[in-house]
Design a protein around this motif. Structure first.
Motif, PDB file in Angstrom:
ATOM      1  N   ASP A   8       0.834  -1.197   0.000  1.00 45.33           N
ATOM      2  CA  ASP A   8       0.000   0.000   0.000  1.00 45.33           C
ATOM      3  C   ASP A   8       0.874   1.254   0.000  1.00 45.33           C
ATOM      4  OD1 ASP A   8       0.456   1.139   2.770  1.00 45.33           O
ATOM      5  OD2 ASP A   8      -0.423  -0.745   3.410  1.00 45.33           O
ATOM      6  N   ASN A   9       0.315   2.370  -0.446  1.00 41.64           N
ATOM      7  CA  ASN A   9       1.009   3.661  -0.492  1.00 41.64           C
ATOM      8  C   ASN A   9       2.369   3.550  -1.196  1.00 41.64           C
ATOM      9  OD1 ASN A   9      -0.592   5.797   1.258  1.00 41.64           O
ATOM     10  ND2 ASN A   9      -0.721   3.832   2.335  1.00 41.64           N
ATOM     11  N   ALA A  10       2.378   2.861  -2.317  1.00 37.50           N
ATOM     12  CA  ALA A  10       3.640   2.644  -3.039  1.00 37.50           C
ATOM     13  C   ALA A  10       3.431   2.884  -4.529  1.00 37.50           C
ATOM     14  CB  ALA A  10       4.147   1.224  -2.802  1.00 37.50           C
ATOM     15  N   GLN A  11       4.549   3.021  -5.259  1.00 40.59           N
ATOM     16  CA  GLN A  11       4.508   3.142  -6.716  1.00 40.59           C
ATOM     17  C   GLN A  11       5.379   2.060  -7.336  1.00 40.59           C
ATOM     18  OE1 GLN A  11       4.386   7.971  -7.003  1.00 40.59           O
ATOM     19  NE2 GLN A  11       4.643   6.895  -8.926  1.00 40.59           N
ATOM     20  N   GLU A  12       4.862   1.446  -8.388  1.00 36.75           N
ATOM     21  CA  GLU A  12       5.581   0.393  -9.099  1.00 36.75           C
ATOM     22  C   GLU A  12       5.547   0.700 -10.589  1.00 36.75           C
ATOM     23  OE1 GLU A  12       7.179  -2.342  -8.166  1.00 36.75           O
ATOM     24  OE2 GLU A  12       6.717  -2.452  -6.015  1.00 36.75           O
ATOM     25  N   LYS A  14       5.004   0.202 -14.432  1.00 32.66           N
ATOM     26  CA  LYS A  14       3.960  -0.542 -15.132  1.00 32.66           C
ATOM     27  C   LYS A  14       4.490  -1.852 -15.714  1.00 32.66           C
ATOM     28  CE  LYS A  14       1.012   3.411 -16.290  1.00 32.66           C
ATOM     29  NZ  LYS A  14       0.391   4.229 -17.357  1.00 32.66           N
ATOM     30  N   ASP A  15       5.770  -1.867 -16.071  1.00 33.28           N
ATOM     31  CA  ASP A  15       6.351  -3.095 -16.615  1.00 33.28           C
ATOM     32  C   ASP A  15       6.292  -4.254 -15.617  1.00 33.28           C
ATOM     33  OD1 ASP A  15       6.888  -1.622 -18.845  1.00 33.28           O
ATOM     34  OD2 ASP A  15       9.030  -1.351 -18.428  1.00 33.28           O
ATOM     35  N   SER A  16       6.293  -3.930 -14.323  1.00 36.01           N
ATOM     36  CA  SER A  16       6.284  -4.967 -13.292  1.00 36.01           C
ATOM     37  C   SER A  16       4.991  -5.768 -13.295  1.00 36.01           C
ATOM     38  CB  SER A  16       6.492  -4.338 -11.905  1.00 36.01           C
ATOM     39  OG  SER A  16       7.690  -3.578 -11.860  1.00 36.01           O
ATOM     40  N   PHE A  17       3.926  -5.211 -13.875  1.00 37.15           N
ATOM     41  CA  PHE A  17       2.623  -5.857 -13.879  1.00 37.15           C
ATOM     42  C   PHE A  17       2.384  -6.702 -15.132  1.00 37.15           C
ATOM     43  CE2 PHE A  17       2.347  -2.323 -11.027  1.00 37.15           C
ATOM     44  CZ  PHE A  17       1.406  -2.658 -10.064  1.00 37.15           C
ATOM     45  N   ALA A  18       3.446  -6.980 -15.880  1.00 35.33           N
ATOM     46  CA  ALA A  18       3.306  -7.669 -17.165  1.00 35.33           C
ATOM     47  C   ALA A  18       2.641  -9.037 -17.024  1.00 35.33           C
ATOM     48  CB  ALA A  18       4.677  -7.814 -17.831  1.00 35.33           C
ATOM     49  N   ASP A  19       2.924  -9.771 -15.927  1.00 37.18           N
ATOM     50  CA  ASP A  19       2.375 -11.115 -15.761  1.00 37.18           C
ATOM     51  C   ASP A  19       0.875 -11.114 -15.474  1.00 37.18           C
ATOM     52  OD1 ASP A  19       4.803 -12.262 -16.251  1.00 37.18           O
ATOM     53  OD2 ASP A  19       5.331 -12.531 -14.136  1.00 37.18           O
ATOM     54  N   VAL A  63       0.081   6.730 -13.051  1.00 38.63           N
ATOM     55  CA  VAL A  63       0.835   7.979 -12.948  1.00 38.63           C
ATOM     56  C   VAL A  63       2.058   7.849 -13.849  1.00 38.63           C
ATOM     57  CG1 VAL A  63       2.027   9.595 -11.426  1.00 38.63           C
ATOM     58  CG2 VAL A  63       0.067   8.289 -10.567  1.00 38.63           C
ATOM     59  N   ASP A  64       1.990   8.468 -15.031  1.00 39.70           N
ATOM     60  CA  ASP A  64       3.081   8.360 -16.016  1.00 39.70           C
ATOM     61  C   ASP A  64       3.363   6.889 -16.321  1.00 39.70           C
ATOM     62  OD1 ASP A  64       3.268  11.146 -16.116  1.00 39.70           O
ATOM     63  OD2 ASP A  64       4.634  11.190 -14.411  1.00 39.70           O
ATOM     64  N   ASP A  65       4.580   6.424 -16.023  1.00 40.80           N
ATOM     65  CA  ASP A  65       4.922   5.038 -16.341  1.00 40.80           C
ATOM     66  C   ASP A  65       4.833   4.127 -15.118  1.00 40.80           C
ATOM     67  OD1 ASP A  65       7.056   6.133 -14.988  1.00 40.80           O
ATOM     68  OD2 ASP A  65       8.583   5.092 -16.182  1.00 40.80           O
TER      69      ASP A  65
END
Length: 443
Positions: A8-12, A14-19, A63-65
């Motif tokens: 929670d309260n974090a940024q990742e 978008k490439d990390s969500f590929a799976d 948020v952006d990438d």
């Protein structure tokens, strides 16, 4: 199964969500209300009245990438893809803090956690079961639910509408009875029958007795109110409740209980999330859990207005023609009115507490003639309290100086992040809680 975990309260990136691309596409930039309509169960249920969790809040914001998470924890799934949102205090393997909050606030069994396993659907289903006592007790604060039902009789005391076809079938030759039906206001209706079926379903679980004892008085009332209960009626009761959702605003707690019971009872027929396009899951408001947990610590020394239940409302202004205006619900107001303290529970990192948070607490302090305000937040680094003195003067007149009588303090409760097991985590939390309470001379 494809699984991805975030905090929670974090940024990742978008490439990390590929799976879990399909799931991400279905939930990204969608509001809580939209997800709830698609089958996600949100706790607590009355998010429209929560100051921290609103229906237009986005769970995974683009948020952006990157994608940014908020104060929500839990599970989301679609087809064979799963997303787990853990607390930001979790380790790689365990999320003891989420488990601890659920245990302290909702009296969840200690077997609950957010770690991944081979059967995430069953873990999700267990969450729904563990929520049942809480929802049952909340709904029944308004008493047993009554509604009009049509009962069928066949006797000589005719009081309602005669059923001609049934009368001919049952009373030929005539022996003095008349088949009729009567509309009556009854506790034994489709909703209480649904709750009874859910109770009987949970009783058959290995931990069912332990779970239901947490609401034993309410369970007893439901059982006594449903003398016509029959196991073989379950599907008929489910269909009746699906067609007749509770609509009256006064019984909104029963609407939440009805929805939970339907999710539990229908799980066996078609597993949660069946269908390749259906989103499912359960989300917990971390801000609400944190606030209720803090109340369990400092409740003896502070009043705790509750906007979700409409209790303890305060007012900013009195109108010149009578009455009040400007309803507010400060999180905590100290019982000591000689040295009044206003405290605000914030499930945020210390650096995110600012701007509107400052204005809100200062307004409450001014309203209650308090000279001290506190932000109560969880943190992992053992950061010292940050004491902020209010300024006076104006930059236009070059006379800005700090006051020595009005202050706000960012006061953190340290959360262990390196505990070897849950028992060790609990022991360390007790130590940290005592340290946390010393600021208010509690403990």
């Amino acid at each position: 199964m494809k699984l991805f975990k975030i905090k929670d309260n974090a940024q990742e990136k978008k490439d990390s969500f590929a799976d879990i691309e399909a799931l991400t596409h279905r939930i990204a930039d969608k509001t809580l209300e939209q997800l709830e309509r698609e089958g996600v169960f949100v706790f607590p249920e009355f998010i429209g009245n929560s100051k921290d969790l609103t229906r237009d809040q986005i769970i995974l914001q683009s948020v952006d990438d990157t994608y940014r998470s908020g104060n929500v924890m839990g599970f989301l799934g679609c087809s064979d893809e799963r997303l787990i949102i853990e607390s930001r205090f979790s380790s790689e393997e365990e999320d003891y803090f989420s488990e601890y909050l659920l245990n302290q606030v909702l009296d969840f069994p200690n077997i609950v956690d957010l770690k991944s396993d081979a059967d995430q659907n069953n873990r999700l289903f267990n969450f729904l079961l563990f929520l049942f006592p809480y929802y049952l007790k909340t709904a029944m604060r308004k008493g047993l639910f009554k509604r009009y039902v049509r009962n069928r009789y066949n006797d000589g005391n005719v009081k309602g509408r005669i059923d001609i076809a049934r009368h001919i079938k049952q009373n030929t030759p005539f022996i003095g009875n008349v088949a009729y039906s009567q509309r009556e206001f009854s506790y034994d209706n489709s909703l209480t029958e649904l709750v009874r079926h859910t109770i009987e379903f949970i009783k058959r679980k290995p931990y069912g007795g332990h779970l239901l004892v947490r609401a034993k008085d309410e369970v007893k009332l439901v059982v006594e109110a449903t003398p016509t209960y029959e196991l073989y009626d379950r599907q008929r009761v489910i269909e009746a409740n699906k067609k007749n959702a509770i609509r009256h605003a006064y019984f909104r707690e029963y609407l939440a209980l009805q929805r939970l019971c339907l999710l539990i009872l229908q799980h066996q027929k078609h597993q949660i999330g069946s269908g390749s396009r259906q989103i499912y899951g359960i989300l917990f408001d971390g801000a609400w859990l944190w606030e209720e947990y803090v109340n369990s610590l400092i409740g003896d020394a502070f009043y705790h207005p509750m906007n979700k239940r409409g209790k303890g409302a305060q007012w900013l202004f009195a109108k010149n023609n009578g009455g009040n205006i400007g309803q507010i619900y400060p999180d905590f107001i100290s019982r000591n009115n000689e040295s009044r303290i206003i405290a605000d529970a914030k499930y945020k990192p210390i650096g995110n507490i600012g701007n509107r948070d400052y204005l809100q607490v200062l307004a409450y302090m001014f309203r209650f003639d308090a000279k001290a305000g506190y932000y109560l937040y969880p943190e992992a680094n053992g950061t010292d309290d940050l004491l902020l003195w209010m300024n006076k003067g104006s930059t236009y007149e070059a006379n800005v100086t700090e006051r020595d009588d009005v202050s706000v303090t960012k006061h953190g409760l340290k959360i262990p992040v390196d505990a070897q097991n849950y028992d060790a985590f609990v022991q360390q939390m007790k130590v940290n809680e005592n340290e946390f309470l010393r600021a208010f001379d509690i403990g």
